[in-house]
Design an enzyme around this catalytic site. Structure first.
Site, PDB file in Angstrom:
ATOM      1  N   ASP A   8      37.820 -36.501 -72.229  1.00  0.00           N
ATOM      2  CA  ASP A   8      36.859 -35.416 -72.011  1.00  0.00           C
ATOM      3  C   ASP A   8      35.480 -36.047 -72.060  1.00  0.00           C
ATOM      4  O   ASP A   8      34.951 -36.361 -73.129  1.00  0.00           O
ATOM      5  CB  ASP A   8      37.009 -34.356 -73.098  1.00  0.00           C
ATOM      6  CG  ASP A   8      36.016 -33.205 -72.933  1.00  0.00           C
ATOM      7  OD1 ASP A   8      35.287 -33.174 -71.915  1.00  0.00           O
ATOM      8  OD2 ASP A   8      35.953 -32.343 -73.833  1.00  0.00           O
ATOM      9  N   GLU A  69      37.507 -28.877 -66.402  1.00  0.00           N
ATOM     10  CA  GLU A  69      37.294 -28.805 -67.847  1.00  0.00           C
ATOM     11  C   GLU A  69      37.675 -27.451 -68.436  1.00  0.00           C
ATOM     12  O   GLU A  69      38.078 -27.384 -69.610  1.00  0.00           O
ATOM     13  CB  GLU A  69      35.852 -29.141 -68.201  1.00  0.00           C
ATOM     14  CG  GLU A  69      34.800 -28.244 -67.607  1.00  0.00           C
ATOM     15  CD  GLU A  69      33.400 -28.724 -67.983  1.00  0.00           C
ATOM     16  OE1 GLU A  69      33.120 -28.845 -69.189  1.00  0.00           O
ATOM     17  OE2 GLU A  69      32.603 -28.990 -67.069  1.00  0.00           O
TER      18      GLU A  69
END
Length: 269
Positions: A8, A69
């Protein structure tokens, strides 16, 4: 089986989740640490790397699988809740990173409903301006030690509770008191975390389902390790009737979601 790494890549921090030697590993580093990224790019090319986040472009030189995301953070949050025995069918997800995203999550779907610039970036930026402190952990520690009664104008500073029926410790005006020698940097930071929490809770409740006590799940690096913000996010439940949850490893929800997606892809799901 190929080794899977979930990444991430946020605007401030990059988080990694992977399994090695039979146990899960959770790592994070500054996104602008290009030397660290170059070292990671030398990993075994057979690795399956699933990348999400706003700075996923930094990983373009590594053969990877992109993942949106929003998909990643909701998938990872469901897994974190499941690990703690909270398999919820419906909840509000509040992802506090540099900014904050608000999701309405149901059993088989989700919807990102709102976004706000009030998040970890604001805590760092305004906290630095108020105190001169630049490290997140130091700022969070100062906030935990502070009391906002020296900075905020409280309802109890203006009214008696019996006059208005409002709890005296609730806020009449954020940072509403004039500066004084009694006010410390920690007090200012605690007023800041409370102002952030008030805004986040009101936005969350505005999109929450009309249930008797909705679940509000808070994840992201902006809240993980910030005990003052966590306490403030739970301080309004007596009046607004919600249940706050702070999953362990919540700062890695997006990276964990990317990791799970990598496993699912290997297994043909």
């Amino acid at each position: 089986m190929k080794r899977v790494i979930g990444v991430d890549a946020g605007s401030t921090l990059t988080k990694l989740v992977y399994k090695e030697d039979g146990r899960m590993h959770y790592k994070k580093f500054l996104t602008n640490d290009h030397l660290f990224i170059r070292q990671l790019l030398k990993l075994d090319p057979v690795d399956s790397v699933v990348v999400t986040g706003g700075r996923a472009d930094l990983w373009r030189d590594m053969k990877n699988v992109p993942l949106h995301e929003f998909d990643a953070v909701t998938l990872g949050t469901r897994e974190l809740l499941k690990q703690e025995g909270n398999s919820l069918d419906e909840f509000i997800l509040v992802n506090i990173g540099t900014g904050t995203s608000f999701f309405r999550v149901k059993k088989d779907e989700y919807e990102r409903v709102l976004g706000s610039g009030i998040g970890g970036g604001m805590f760092m930026g305004l906290g630095r301006r108020l105190t001169g402190v630049t490290d997140f952990e130091d700022l969070a520690g100062l906030a935990e030690e502070g009391t906002r009664k020296n900075s905020d104008l409280l309802v109890g500073d203006i009214y008696r509770e019996e006059e208005v029926g409002i709890a005296p410790h609730l806020t009449a005006s954020n940072f509403g008191k004039p500066p004084s020698s009694a006010e410390s940097p920690g007090d200012q930071l605690r007023s800041l975390t409370n102002m952030m929490a008030e805004t986040m809770i009101l936005l969350s409740m505005s999109i929450a389902p009309q249930t008797s006590k909705p679940f509000l799940v808070f994840v992201g690096n902006g809240v993980e390790g910030n005990a003052a913000l966590q306490e403030d996010l739970g301080s309004f439940r007596e009046w607004l009737k919600y249940t706050p949850l702070f999953p362990d490893k919540g700062g890695y929800a997006g990276a964990l979601g990317a990791y799970i997606q990598g496993l699912n892809s290997q297994n043909g799901h």
